[in-house]
Design a protein around this motif. Sequence first.
Motif, PDB file in Angstrom:
ATOM      1  N   LYS A 460       0.905  -1.125  -0.082  1.00 38.05           N
ATOM      2  CA  LYS A 460       0.220   0.161  -0.015  1.00 38.05           C
ATOM      3  C   LYS A 460       0.937   1.371   0.001  1.00 38.05           C
ATOM      4  N   LEU A 461       0.806   2.009  -0.907  1.00 38.50           N
ATOM      5  CA  LEU A 461       1.460   3.292  -0.907  1.00 38.50           C
ATOM      6  C   LEU A 461       0.740   4.557  -1.971  1.00 38.50           C
ATOM      7  N   GLN A 462       1.659   5.606  -1.882  1.00 41.76           N
ATOM      8  CA  GLN A 462       0.790   6.481  -2.728  1.00 41.76           C
ATOM      9  C   GLN A 462       1.839   6.888  -4.078  1.00 41.76           C
ATOM     10  N   LEU A 463       1.421   6.803  -5.150  1.00 44.22           N
ATOM     11  CA  LEU A 463       2.155   6.936  -6.507  1.00 44.22           C
ATOM     12  C   LEU A 463       1.539   7.966  -7.419  1.00 44.22           C
ATOM     13  N   ALA A 464       2.330   9.054  -7.793  1.00 42.47           N
ATOM     14  CA  ALA A 464       1.604  10.194  -8.353  1.00 42.47           C
ATOM     15  C   ALA A 464       0.538  10.637  -7.965  1.00 42.47           C
ATOM     16  N   GLY A 465       0.455  10.897  -6.365  1.00 35.46           N
ATOM     17  CA  GLY A 465      -0.454  11.602  -5.834  1.00 35.46           C
ATOM     18  C   GLY A 465      -1.752  10.567  -5.663  1.00 35.46           C
ATOM     19  N   LYS A 479       8.297 -22.273 -10.259  1.00 35.56           N
ATOM     20  CA  LYS A 479       7.772 -21.906 -11.426  1.00 35.56           C
ATOM     21  C   LYS A 479       8.111 -20.272 -11.887  1.00 35.56           C
ATOM     22  N   GLY A 480       8.185 -20.239 -12.991  1.00 34.05           N
ATOM     23  CA  GLY A 480       8.610 -18.628 -13.563  1.00 34.05           C
ATOM     24  C   GLY A 480       7.528 -17.715 -14.017  1.00 34.05           C
ATOM     25  N   LYS A 481       6.615 -17.857 -12.962  1.00 38.64           N
ATOM     26  CA  LYS A 481       5.305 -16.918 -13.554  1.00 38.64           C
ATOM     27  C   LYS A 481       5.127 -15.994 -12.255  1.00 38.64           C
ATOM     28  N   ALA A 482       4.785 -14.578 -12.395  1.00 38.97           N
ATOM     29  CA  ALA A 482       4.562 -13.917 -11.694  1.00 38.97           C
ATOM     30  C   ALA A 482       3.619 -12.631 -12.203  1.00 38.97           C
ATOM     31  N   ASN A 483       2.643 -11.963 -11.407  1.00 35.33           N
ATOM     32  CA  ASN A 483       1.963 -11.143 -11.681  1.00 35.33           C
ATOM     33  C   ASN A 483       1.907  -9.765 -10.792  1.00 35.33           C
ATOM     34  N   LEU A 484       1.921  -8.727 -11.234  1.00 34.32           N
ATOM     35  CA  LEU A 484       1.601  -7.377 -10.705  1.00 34.32           C
ATOM     36  C   LEU A 484       0.418  -6.886 -11.090  1.00 34.32           C
ATOM     37  N   THR A 485      -0.621  -6.893  -9.909  1.00 30.85           N
ATOM     38  CA  THR A 485      -1.925  -6.735 -10.031  1.00 30.85           C
ATOM     39  C   THR A 485      -2.208  -5.344  -9.361  1.00 30.85           C
ATOM     40  N   ILE A 486      -2.887  -4.291  -9.738  1.00 27.59           N
ATOM     41  CA  ILE A 486      -3.396  -2.961  -9.262  1.00 27.59           C
ATOM     42  C   ILE A 486      -4.763  -3.474  -8.628  1.00 27.59           C
ATOM     43  N   ALA A 487      -4.448  -3.634  -7.306  1.00 26.01           N
ATOM     44  CA  ALA A 487      -5.898  -4.044  -6.519  1.00 26.01           C
ATOM     45  C   ALA A 487      -6.750  -3.168  -6.317  1.00 26.01           C
ATOM     46  N   GLU A 488      -6.267  -1.636  -5.915  1.00 26.51           N
ATOM     47  CA  GLU A 488      -6.980  -0.532  -5.867  1.00 26.51           C
ATOM     48  C   GLU A 488      -6.112   0.655  -6.439  1.00 26.51           C
ATOM     49  N   ALA A 489      -6.654   1.719  -6.928  1.00 30.07           N
ATOM     50  CA  ALA A 489      -6.209   3.040  -7.218  1.00 30.07           C
ATOM     51  C   ALA A 489      -7.149   3.796  -7.398  1.00 30.07           C
ATOM     52  N   ASP A 490      -7.068   5.083  -6.404  1.00 28.13           N
ATOM     53  CA  ASP A 490      -7.997   5.959  -6.611  1.00 28.13           C
ATOM     54  C   ASP A 490      -7.645   7.187  -7.652  1.00 28.13           C
ATOM     55  N   SER A 492      -6.906   9.384 -10.893  1.00 30.78           N
ATOM     56  CA  SER A 492      -6.199   9.023 -12.255  1.00 30.78           C
ATOM     57  C   SER A 492      -4.977   9.875 -12.279  1.00 30.78           C
ATOM     58  N   GLY A 493      -3.990   9.555 -13.466  1.00 30.51           N
ATOM     59  CA  GLY A 493      -2.795   9.883 -13.443  1.00 30.51           C
ATOM     60  C   GLY A 493      -1.851   8.683 -13.797  1.00 30.51           C
ATOM     61  N   ALA A 494      -0.851   8.883 -14.624  1.00 31.70           N
ATOM     62  CA  ALA A 494       0.105   7.894 -14.643  1.00 31.70           C
ATOM     63  C   ALA A 494       1.186   7.579 -13.747  1.00 31.70           C
ATOM     64  N   PHE A 495       1.606   6.412 -13.596  1.00 25.98           N
ATOM     65  CA  PHE A 495       2.606   6.350 -12.820  1.00 25.98           C
ATOM     66  C   PHE A 495       3.434   4.714 -13.417  1.00 25.98           C
ATOM     67  N   THR A 496       4.465   4.497 -12.874  1.00 28.00           N
ATOM     68  CA  THR A 496       5.171   3.350 -13.565  1.00 28.00           C
ATOM     69  C   THR A 496       5.405   2.263 -12.564  1.00 28.00           C
ATOM     70  N   LEU A 497       5.301   1.186 -13.160  1.00 32.57           N
ATOM     71  CA  LEU A 497       5.954  -0.157 -12.442  1.00 32.57           C
ATOM     72  C   LEU A 497       7.111  -0.718 -13.209  1.00 32.57           C
ATOM     73  N   ALA A 498       8.091  -0.810 -12.401  1.00 35.10           N
ATOM     74  CA  ALA A 498       9.412  -1.396 -12.752  1.00 35.10           C
ATOM     75  C   ALA A 498       9.839  -2.658 -12.007  1.00 35.10           C
ATOM     76  N   ASP A 531      -1.874   5.109 -17.219  1.00 31.38           N
ATOM     77  CA  ASP A 531      -2.764   5.690 -16.196  1.00 31.38           C
ATOM     78  C   ASP A 531      -3.189   4.130 -15.728  1.00 31.38           C
ATOM     79  N   TRP A 532      -2.676   3.661 -14.617  1.00 27.84           N
ATOM     80  CA  TRP A 532      -3.169   2.274 -14.315  1.00 27.84           C
ATOM     81  C   TRP A 532      -4.547   2.324 -13.763  1.00 27.84           C
ATOM     82  N   ARG A 533      -5.185   1.290 -13.871  1.00 25.78           N
ATOM     83  CA  ARG A 533      -6.719   1.110 -13.404  1.00 25.78           C
ATOM     84  C   ARG A 533      -6.707  -0.093 -12.473  1.00 25.78           C
ATOM     85  N   GLU A 534      -7.702   0.078 -11.624  1.00 28.74           N
ATOM     86  CA  GLU A 534      -7.953  -1.057 -10.804  1.00 28.74           C
ATOM     87  C   GLU A 534      -8.223  -2.465 -11.602  1.00 28.74           C
TER      88      GLU A 534
END
Length: 665
Positions: A460-465, A479-490, A492-498, A531-534
């Motif tokens: 849980k954190l703040q990204l781009a406000g 196994k070599g599988k992984a997912n990054l899921t946006i579970a919640e995001a209030d 709008s506005g772009a941010f980055t997953l690295a 602009d990541w969405r839930e």
Amino acid sequence: MTDRKFHPRQHHHPLPLDQRAVSIQDEYWSSYVNLIKNTVIPYQWEALNDRVPDAEPSYAIRNFRIAAGLEEGEFGGFVFQDTDLHKWLEAVGYSLGTTPDPDLERVADEAIDLLASAQHEDGYLNTYFAIAEPNKRWTNLTDCHEMYTAGHLIEAAVAYYRGTGKTKLLDVARKLADHIDDRFGIEPGKIRGYDGHQEIELALVKLYEVTGEEKYLNLAGFLIDERGRNPSFLHEEWEKRGRTTHWAPGVVQKDPPALEYLQAHKPVREQEVATGHAVRAVYMYTAMADLALHKGDRELLSACRRLWRNMVNKQMYVTGSIGSTHHGEAFTFDYDLPNDTNYSETCASIGLIFFARRMLQAEVKGEYGDVMERALYNTVTAGIAGDGKHYFYVNPMEVWPAASEGNPGKRHVKAVRQKWYGCACCPPNVARLLSSLGQYVYTSGADTLYAHLYIGSEAKLQLAGRKVRVRLDSELPWKGKANLTIAEADGSGAFTLAARVPSWSKQTSFSLNGEPVTPEIRDGYAYLSRDWREGDVLAIELNMEPQRIYAHPNLRASAGRVSLQRGPLVYCFEETDNVAPLASLSLPADAVLRAVHDDWRDGVVCLETEGWRVTAPESQADDLYGTARPRLEKQPLRAVPYTLWGNRQPGEMLVWIREGYNREV
């Protein structure tokens, strides 16, 4: 005068997330986190109270009771014995921060009350000097670890404050740090010196981070810069003591303290080669990186880079362990990495992880994340048994139990984990690292979340406000599988997953919401901005093909040998699955490595292949030497993850196996 500032990075480097903002939910790692919480922490509390049958006594709680005047007796254990309790409290602080436990908190609070009652009016706190030598405070910094011990108390106080919000232990730590600040420095009347065992430097930075008191940051900077700049201090102190050491009281020594062993042979800013006691070194490098970040110190960061390159490229084992000799638990020289006598202390790999994470904050590069992962998945977890009650101090590349028993040069190498140690630095060190695991999975900047380790978790954190909750699902290490899921995001506005692209994955692919995507790959990280969405899912597919790892030709101990790796795990051969002596086995250069599931532990993937075994010719059955060529016999080979070795029947173990003899010979 050189300008050491590089202001653009000073306040904008990525930071670890608050320990309460990350929860580990991982099929592999949750078992370790739960083991620490449910078994290791209670077991180690029993050990600290000398209630583990047939284990070496700790004396830690008893020493504090004597120092507090609650009972009578003599000091027991090593001069730095207090640190066992300090590290235990630090682990408890991390654990309570993620999983409240009123009963555990009550026990810890009672321990803190005991610790506080032993503190002197002037802030000094050390049970050895309170009980055994009250008139010799600060007279033997070379040997007696007073600041090292204080550093672990400070780290415990910060962790406990962050985990519970309680300030009693933090107040004790501040009072002790203020005492040290009053006694040490360049001002007239102060001691212009530093501790023989680094640790307090990184602890003082943590204290600065929670209090905002710059004097703690400046004290850390003084202790780092004074080391090597004033090398004569340790020798002058030795002369004042009559050329004696704590370890051999009354015996006049011929030679003064070895400055290279103490990393005090030249100013730290000029050091280029990792040398001396391995744990002290990486604790110091961690503090150097911390100071470079907080002060914007370009020169200090350059020194960190040089030392990192030397250590990782020329003095690190394939398992992410460091320290090649038991003589002084130390580095030796470039490419000197023996397999059967190495030390590779668990604490040293933990310190390497500390250093790697700070370097990731300074510059996000995959090489730092790769090493952090290598040390964590292999050496650190190898240091603790599956039952949570037995530990390795030394993590060898090769074990021959008969040699451990019969060869004085190999007695430090244990074939089985021990219940406890008189010098028990490693067990509570493992506990504090694994209970704070969430601090190593991610860092974040204003608009970027960096995923360094593929460990299932929620952050849980703040990204781009925006308030964001990110879930990382991972099937590693099997196994070599992984997912990054946006579970919640209030909002709008772009941010980055690295996301880190591990160097062991020869082909890595990405998809966004089920569609292939090509992120920007930079310095070992894949960047995707939008602009990541839930509900958005970034899926990562890592290549888990088993690989052969070869050593540099200058690494003589592993010449003509090969080690095996699959994903982040290094593998080894155990006598349980193969035949002794393991030194008689060889892996053909063209043998196919097969990944197979094993039933001796849930989910474990082992490696199987066909190899050869060398046997003596009939004419040489009882002769030590002979002229006839040895016989070759086909031999099935089975390798298991190094981190799990020693959890079954005791026997030989081997990481580097000879390569040669193609299967058609």
